[in-house]
Design a protein around this motif. Structure first.
Motif, PDB file in Angstrom:
ATOM      1  N   TRP A  13       5.658  14.112-101.611  1.00 54.99           N
ATOM      2  CA  TRP A  13       4.534  14.296-100.762  1.00 54.99           C
ATOM      3  C   TRP A  13       3.859  15.739-101.235  1.00 54.99           C
ATOM      4  CZ3 TRP A  13       3.468  18.396 -97.250  1.00 54.99           C
ATOM      5  CH2 TRP A  13       2.243  18.271 -96.488  1.00 54.99           C
ATOM      6  N   VAL A  14       4.531  16.768-101.297  1.00 53.21           N
ATOM      7  CA  VAL A  14       3.801  18.120-101.841  1.00 53.21           C
ATOM      8  C   VAL A  14       3.199  17.679-103.273  1.00 53.21           C
ATOM      9  CG1 VAL A  14       4.468  20.328-102.877  1.00 53.21           C
ATOM     10  CG2 VAL A  14       5.638  19.606-100.838  1.00 53.21           C
ATOM     11  N   ALA A  15       3.718  16.889-104.186  1.00 56.98           N
ATOM     12  CA  ALA A  15       2.975  16.676-105.351  1.00 56.98           C
ATOM     13  C   ALA A  15       1.725  15.777-105.274  1.00 56.98           C
ATOM     14  CB  ALA A  15       3.992  15.921-106.296  1.00 56.98           C
ATOM     15  N   SER A  16       1.638  15.251-104.280  1.00 56.01           N
ATOM     16  CA  SER A  16       0.146  14.330-104.019  1.00 56.01           C
ATOM     17  C   SER A  16      -0.905  15.136-103.434  1.00 56.01           C
ATOM     18  CB  SER A  16       0.713  13.492-102.732  1.00 56.01           C
ATOM     19  OG  SER A  16       0.891  13.848-101.646  1.00 56.01           O
ATOM     20  N   PHE A  17      -0.649  16.671-103.408  1.00 58.01           N
ATOM     21  CA  PHE A  17      -1.719  17.363-102.962  1.00 58.01           C
ATOM     22  C   PHE A  17      -1.622  18.727-103.716  1.00 58.01           C
ATOM     23  CE2 PHE A  17      -0.785  15.321 -99.327  1.00 58.01           C
ATOM     24  CZ  PHE A  17      -2.079  14.502 -98.661  1.00 58.01           C
TER      25      PHE A  17
END
Length: 440
Positions: free
Chosen positions: A372-376
């Motif tokens: 999830w972090v990597a998606s932003f």
């Protein structure tokens, strides 16, 4: 999704109540708060039928449907004798339909639950109890989820839900406005005083520019500062309100003063236009926003390249409210063993990794959130995870909506400058205590 905050829970996840705000205003309040079922059957712990079994899984968020289907597909591949059909019910109809179906004995086998409604459904004996033996037999270890999140679904010492996802609250800031004012960006060392000082310097009435947005939102705003001040919204045990306490009033005053001092748009302005939309105008310096806003901000042509997020500033201590959905089973399902197996899979690391990639929410399983972090990549959304060590469970009771839906309306006169915040808080405490007394 509970309070206005549960936009994504109810995500909307406490997730929803934003349309209620507008409706309440129209009614004269300045701002308002925030398939076939299985039928009755044997209790939890019964043996699997051995033959093909059909389960219904009810959700409310169409943006997550694809991700949920991928999880179901993975489950069915490992369990070919269990077929799961996803049933999407629009958020605005979800709770009304679910309560009607549960009362009639025809609720879906598995469905999404949020904190504000968990105690109500449990007290009506509509949720499948997940004993420690059942959890162990299905390979579920609650230590794999944030403790405050488990707390929302552990009632009377019994677990009724397996956490699905969660949200916390962060301090968003406009880097362009900070740069223009010669201010350093917020970081983990910030306090309430830093927010107040920055809000003052960032406000420029001649440009229609404000230092911060301070709407009377629970989860995103005053719940956090109440806990940061050392107070509480509802006492442990759920029998009394905390709003009459000086710590809670300090948490409220932090926000009402920002409006009073002119560092935030007026209550009417924040009522007419959703706060997130005002932040996207590029004329707001700071905004306390839930993790569910990340997707919206990442797509905004106005601010996507000029904003970022930090952990919440601290008061007497650090705190952020955590809320999250859980997957629960229907107490009267005809297939409790299969439901328990499906619930366990929904809470597994594998399912949470799928959810992190496909659903745009923070998965509950510890260690799976980095997708999830990597998606932003343009935002420091790791801030939302850094707050987990001091996260506080979203305040709930047996009938949360009875008092929560009135919070912002009672507080509105203080936000609008017509009443002292202490007076409004006392009125809120009286109203809330009356509501809580009816739950006992």
């Amino acid at each position: 999704m509970p309070q206005p905050s549960d936009q994504h829970r109810m995500k909307g996840r406490v997730r929803s109540a934003r349309p209620a705000v507008a409706a309440a205003v129209a009614a004269g309040l300045v701002l308002a708060a925030t398939g076939c079922g299985s039928g009755s059957g044997s209790g939890s712990g019964s043996k699997a039928s051995g033959g093909p079994v059909n389960l219904t899984y009810r959700i409310w968020d169409s943006t997550q449907q694809t991700g949920m289907q991928h999880i179901v597909d993975a489950f069915q591949q490992a369990n070919p004798n269990i077929h799961v059909r996803i049933e999407l019910v629009a958020n605005k109809e979800y709770w009304t339909k679910l309560q009607a179906d549960a009362t009639a004995g025809s609720a879906p086998d598995v469905f999404w639950m949020n904190g504000p409604n968990a105690q109500l459904y449990e007290s009506n004996k509509q949720l499948l109890a997940l004993s420690s033996n059942v959890l162990k037999q299905n390979g579920v270890d609650l230590a794999n989820y944030p403790a405050a999140l488990n707390q929302l679904y552990n009632l009377g010492g019994t677990q009724y839900g397996i956490p699905k996802d969660f949200d916390t609250v962060g301090l968003w800031y406009n880097k362009k406005l900070f740069d223009a004012a010669g201010l350093k960006y917020p970081d983990a060392s910030w306090t309430w005083q830093d927010v107040q000082n920055a809000a003052k310097k960032l406000t420029d009435a001649s440009k229609g520019q404000y230092g911060i947005l301070a709407p009377p939102y629970g989860q995103e705003n005053y719940y956090d500062t109440i806990f940061q001040a050392g107070g509480y919204v509802i006492a442990p045990g759920g029998k009394s309100s905390g709003y009459a306490k000086p710590e809670a009033q300090a948490g409220l005053k932090f926000w009402s003063d920002l409006v009073k001092d002119g560092y935030s748009p007026s209550l009417k302005s924040m009522t007419d236009t959703f706060a997130a939309q005002q932040f996207e105008s590029g004329k707001i310096g700071m905004y306390y926003a839930g993790s569910w806003n990340c997707m919206e901000f990442s797509k905004s042509d106005t601010i996507k390249d000029s904003v970022d997020v930090a952990v919440l500033p601290q008061g007497v201590k650090k705190a952020t409210v955590i809320h999250g959905l859980a997957n629960v089973g229907y107490a009267k399902t005809k297939h409790p063993a299969e439901v328990e197996k499906f619930l366990a899979f929904l809470g597994s690391k594998q399912a949470n990794e799928i959810e992190a990639k496909d659903s745009g929410v923070i998965p509950a399983y510890n260690g799976t959130q980095q997708a999830w972090v990597a998606s932003f990549p343009n935002f420091h959304v790791q801030s939302y995870l850094d707050e987990l060590p001091y996260a506080v469970a979203y305040p709930t009771s047996k009938n949360t909506s009875a008092w929560q839906n009135q919070e912002a309306a009672v507080l509105a006169p203080a936000w609008d400058g017509g009443e002292d915040i202490g007076t409004a808080a006392q009125q809120l405490a009286t109203m809330m205590n009356t509501a809580l007394s009816k739950e006992q």
